[in-house]
Design an enzyme around this catalytic site. Structure first.
Site, PDB file in Angstrom:
ATOM      1  N   SER A  19       0.743  -1.082   0.094  1.00  0.00           N
ATOM      2  CA  SER A  19       0.247   0.112  -0.140  1.00  0.00           C
ATOM      3  C   SER A  19       1.165   1.284   0.149  1.00  0.00           C
ATOM      4  O   SER A  19       0.792   2.533  -0.886  1.00  0.00           O
ATOM      5  CB  SER A  19      -0.562   0.010   1.225  1.00  0.00           C
ATOM      6  OG  SER A  19      -1.518   1.149   1.434  1.00  0.00           O
ATOM      7  N   ALA A  22       2.611   5.706  -3.198  1.00  0.00           N
ATOM      8  CA  ALA A  22       4.441   6.949  -2.947  1.00  0.00           C
ATOM      9  C   ALA A  22       3.781   6.512  -5.773  1.00  0.00           C
ATOM     10  O   ALA A  22       4.195   7.892  -5.548  1.00  0.00           O
ATOM     11  CB  ALA A  22       5.398   6.026  -3.605  1.00  0.00           C
ATOM     12  N   ASP A  82       0.769   9.278   6.515  1.00  0.00           N
ATOM     13  CA  ASP A  82      -0.152   8.372   7.037  1.00  0.00           C
ATOM     14  C   ASP A  82       0.685   7.121   7.120  1.00  0.00           C
ATOM     15  O   ASP A  82      -0.357   5.550   6.600  1.00  0.00           O
ATOM     16  CB  ASP A  82      -1.043   7.748   6.180  1.00  0.00           C
ATOM     17  CG  ASP A  82      -1.427   7.530   4.528  1.00  0.00           C
ATOM     18  OD1 ASP A  82      -0.383   7.411   4.384  1.00  0.00           O
ATOM     19  OD2 ASP A  82      -2.357   7.169   4.566  1.00  0.00           O
ATOM     20  N   ARG A 110      -6.964  18.236   8.897  1.00  0.00           N
ATOM     21  CA  ARG A 110      -8.188  18.614   7.242  1.00  0.00           C
ATOM     22  C   ARG A 110      -9.265  17.814   7.884  1.00  0.00           C
ATOM     23  O   ARG A 110      -9.315  17.224   8.441  1.00  0.00           O
ATOM     24  CB  ARG A 110      -7.491  16.698   6.474  1.00  0.00           C
ATOM     25  CG  ARG A 110      -6.711  17.814   5.479  1.00  0.00           C
ATOM     26  CD  ARG A 110      -6.283  16.969   4.033  1.00  0.00           C
ATOM     27  NE  ARG A 110      -4.826  17.268   3.308  1.00  0.00           N
ATOM     28  CZ  ARG A 110      -4.211  15.999   3.068  1.00  0.00           C
ATOM     29  NH1 ARG A 110      -4.382  14.720   2.626  1.00  0.00           N
ATOM     30  NH2 ARG A 110      -3.528  16.660   1.852  1.00  0.00           N
ATOM     31  N   GLU A 137      -0.766  10.187  11.375  1.00  0.00           N
ATOM     32  CA  GLU A 137      -1.489   9.971  11.097  1.00  0.00           C
ATOM     33  C   GLU A 137      -3.432  10.524  12.032  1.00  0.00           C
ATOM     34  O   GLU A 137      -3.586   8.680  12.207  1.00  0.00           O
ATOM     35  CB  GLU A 137      -2.130   9.953   9.650  1.00  0.00           C
ATOM     36  CG  GLU A 137      -3.715  10.278   9.073  1.00  0.00           C
ATOM     37  CD  GLU A 137      -3.824  10.555   7.703  1.00  0.00           C
ATOM     38  OE1 GLU A 137      -3.706  10.572   6.621  1.00  0.00           O
ATOM     39  OE2 GLU A 137      -4.685   9.384   7.522  1.00  0.00           O
ATOM     40  N   HIS A 141     -14.309   2.166   1.269  1.00  0.00           N
ATOM     41  CA  HIS A 141     -13.114   1.607   1.295  1.00  0.00           C
ATOM     42  C   HIS A 141     -12.757   0.524   0.444  1.00  0.00           C
ATOM     43  O   HIS A 141     -11.015   0.023  -0.161  1.00  0.00           O
ATOM     44  CB  HIS A 141     -12.185   1.266   3.033  1.00  0.00           C
ATOM     45  CG  HIS A 141     -11.070   1.503   2.628  1.00  0.00           C
ATOM     46  ND1 HIS A 141     -10.288   0.445   2.705  1.00  0.00           N
ATOM     47  CD2 HIS A 141      -9.977   2.719   2.453  1.00  0.00           C
ATOM     48  CE1 HIS A 141      -8.476   0.624   2.566  1.00  0.00           C
ATOM     49  NE2 HIS A 141      -8.668   1.988   2.027  1.00  0.00           N
TER      50      HIS A 141
HETATM   51  P1  0O2 Z   1      -5.039   3.699   3.716  1.00  0.00           P
HETATM   52  O1  0O2 Z   1      -5.245   2.260   3.269  1.00  0.00           O
HETATM   53  O2  0O2 Z   1      -6.571   3.656   4.508  1.00  0.00           O
HETATM   54  O3  0O2 Z   1      -3.835   4.140   4.506  1.00  0.00           O
HETATM   55  P2  0O2 Z   1      -4.518  13.704  -1.296  1.00  0.00           P
HETATM   56  O4  0O2 Z   1      -4.025  13.559  -2.638  1.00  0.00           O
HETATM   57  O5  0O2 Z   1      -3.128  14.693  -0.110  1.00  0.00           O
HETATM   58  O6  0O2 Z   1      -5.819  14.488  -1.341  1.00  0.00           O
HETATM   59  P3  0O2 Z   1      -4.016  11.436   0.616  1.00  0.00           P
HETATM   60  O7  0O2 Z   1      -2.407  11.995   0.667  1.00  0.00           O
HETATM   61  O8  0O2 Z   1      -4.304  10.148   0.794  1.00  0.00           O
HETATM   62  O9  0O2 Z   1      -4.931  12.345  -0.339  1.00  0.00           O
HETATM   63  O10 0O2 Z   1      -5.232  11.721   2.161  1.00  0.00           O
HETATM   64  P4  0O2 Z   1      -6.347  11.846   3.002  1.00  0.00           P
HETATM   65  O11 0O2 Z   1      -6.812  12.245   1.136  1.00  0.00           O
HETATM   66  O12 0O2 Z   1      -5.957  12.869   3.710  1.00  0.00           O
HETATM   67  O13 0O2 Z   1      -5.660  10.789   2.504  1.00  0.00           O
HETATM   68  C1  0O2 Z   1      -6.086  10.067   4.018  1.00  0.00           C
HETATM   69  C2  0O2 Z   1      -6.460   9.105   4.346  1.00  0.00           C
HETATM   70  O14 0O2 Z   1      -8.011   8.763   4.097  1.00  0.00           O
HETATM   71  C3  0O2 Z   1      -6.501   7.723   3.319  1.00  0.00           C
HETATM   72  O15 0O2 Z   1      -5.853   6.487   2.949  1.00  0.00           O
HETATM   73  C4  0O2 Z   1      -8.220   7.245   3.213  1.00  0.00           C
HETATM   74  O16 0O2 Z   1      -7.502   6.217   5.015  1.00  0.00           O
HETATM   75  C5  0O2 Z   1      -8.712   8.112   4.187  1.00  0.00           C
HETATM   76  N1  0O2 Z   1      -9.275   8.047   2.909  1.00  0.00           N
HETATM   77  C6  0O2 Z   1      -9.552   9.865   2.554  1.00  0.00           C
HETATM   78  N2  0O2 Z   1     -10.113   9.739   1.902  1.00  0.00           N
HETATM   79  C7  0O2 Z   1     -11.231   9.038   1.094  1.00  0.00           C
HETATM   80  C8  0O2 Z   1     -12.516   7.852   0.338  1.00  0.00           C
HETATM   81  O17 0O2 Z   1     -12.814   8.442  -0.096  1.00  0.00           O
HETATM   82  N3  0O2 Z   1     -12.518   7.014   1.044  1.00  0.00           N
HETATM   83  C9  0O2 Z   1     -12.592   6.211   2.131  1.00  0.00           C
HETATM   84  N4  0O2 Z   1     -12.786   4.995   2.140  1.00  0.00           N
HETATM   85  N5  0O2 Z   1     -11.532   6.619   3.629  1.00  0.00           N
HETATM   86  C10 0O2 Z   1     -10.747   8.021   2.494  1.00  0.00           C
HETATM   87  P5  0O2 Z   1      -5.139   5.608   1.524  1.00  0.00           P
HETATM   88  O18 0O2 Z   1      -4.128   6.088   1.792  1.00  0.00           O
HETATM   89  O19 0O2 Z   1      -5.839   6.603   0.372  1.00  0.00           O
HETATM   90  O20 0O2 Z   1      -5.643   4.859   2.462  1.00  0.00           O
END
Ligand code: 0O2
Length: 279
Positions: free
Chosen positions: A52, A57, A73, A106, A140, A156
């Site tokens: 992941s 990355a 995160d 955020r 995070e 998710h």
């Molecule tokens: P995992 O598997 O949970 O680790 P950006 O490009 O900055 O907008 P970034 O860096 O991913 O995106 O930051 P963001 O959007 O704050 O998301 C961080 C984490 O929030 C995600 O990690 C998810 O856990 C959760 N998240 C954000 N958006 C969504 C969404 O639309 N649906 C769900 N279910 N979770 C979300 P990962 O790495 O995506 O996933």
């Protein structure tokens, strides 16, 4: 990079997640043991899997060397609350802490993502001690309600199946569900104080009962059988009344009885002439 090396890199992240999980769980304990409502209902933590990390990355055009600096995160802690109002309370608790430094926030609660995702994210720098000395680890912290967590967990899991291309008809249902979650959280907030009162009196009741049972158990050692039977019968009678004030009164009475026995025991120990009783 060798897999073995990845494991080493992730070790301090694992430590940070474990320590923070214990600290937030302890906050639940502290609130409840003082008879206070806990804005934190549940805590979970995880370190992102290597695959992941690599996927993210790649998606964000981050090189392997930049991963630790730019992926915030890798270590994640999730705090689940019962009510939307609790989220801000948890944010304030985190702001007051001196063992974690906030480096980013955020607010996806007031600014819901297009997907329907809602949660409050705080990125903190948290210091851990390793064999190589102290390290500041980015963690995070996601704070959301039980209802928001239900939605995001389902959504998710669908992202994995559909690799971000969730079919339109499912996406539409998810959007409807996200709106329903907002209504659900609002409805629950409207009866928050009544729910909190009910939960609080349930906790007070179970703590009192547990104190009373402990006291009775201690009295078994000092009181005579007839008195114990009388106390037990009285307990069963009061328990059935489901009246907290009666339980409180009974608990105090037991304390007085126990104190009486304690004073009696000290008195008879003092009366024993020196040398007597020592074989
Ligand atoms: P995992 O598997 O949970 O680790 P950006 O490009 O900055 O907008 P970034 O860096 O991913 O995106 O930051 P963001 O959007 O704050 O998301 C961080 C984490 O929030 C995600 O990690 C998810 O856990 C959760 N998240 C954000 N958006 C969504 C969404 O639309 N649906 C769900 N279910 N979770 C979300 P990962 O790495 O995506 O996933």
């Amino acid at each position: 990079m060798e897999i073995q090396l990845w494991r080493e890199i992730l070790t301090p992240y694992d430590l940070a997640v474990k320590e923070l999980t214990v600290k937030f769980e302890h906050l639940i304990y502290e609130h409840r043991s003082r008879g206070l409502y806990s804005p934190i209902e549940q805590v979970m933590g995880r370190v992102k899997t290597i695959s992941s990390i690599l996927d993210k990355a790649q998606k964000k055009h981050i090189t392997i060397d930049e991963i630790e600096e730019k992926l915030v995160d890798i270590a994640g802690v999730r705090i689940i609350c019962q009510f939307v109002e609790d989220i801000q309370k948890v944010v304030e608790i985190i702001r007051r802490r001196t063992d974690m430094e906030i480096i980013g926030e955020r607010d996806y609660i007031n600014h819901m993502k297009d997907s329907g995702y809602r949660s409050y994210h705080i990125i903190v720098a948290y210091e851990v001690q390793t064999l190589e000395g102290s390290r500041k680890i980015k963690v995070e912290i996601q704070i959301r309600t039980l209802a928001m967590n239900f939605w995001s967990t389902i959504e998710h899991s669908l992202q994995y199946k559909y690799k971000k291309n969730i079919p339109d008809h499912i996406r539409e249902k998810l959007t409807n569900a996200a709106n329903a979650i907002i209504s659900l959280d609002n409805e629950m907030s409207a009866v928050r104080s009544e729910i909190m009162d009910a939960q609080n009196s349930f906790q007070i009741h179970s703590r009192l009962v547990s104190d009373i049972l402990n006291s009775i158990q201690n009295l078994y050692r000092v009181a005579n059988k007839r008195e114990i039977v009388k106390i037990q019968d009285e307990f069963y009678r009061i328990y059935e009344l489901k009246d907290i004030n009666q339980l409180k009164r009974f608990s105090k009475e037991l304390d007085i009885i126990a104190e009486g026995y304690r004073v009696q025991a000290v008195g008879s120990a003092e009366k024993v002439p020196s040398g007597e009783g020592i074989e």
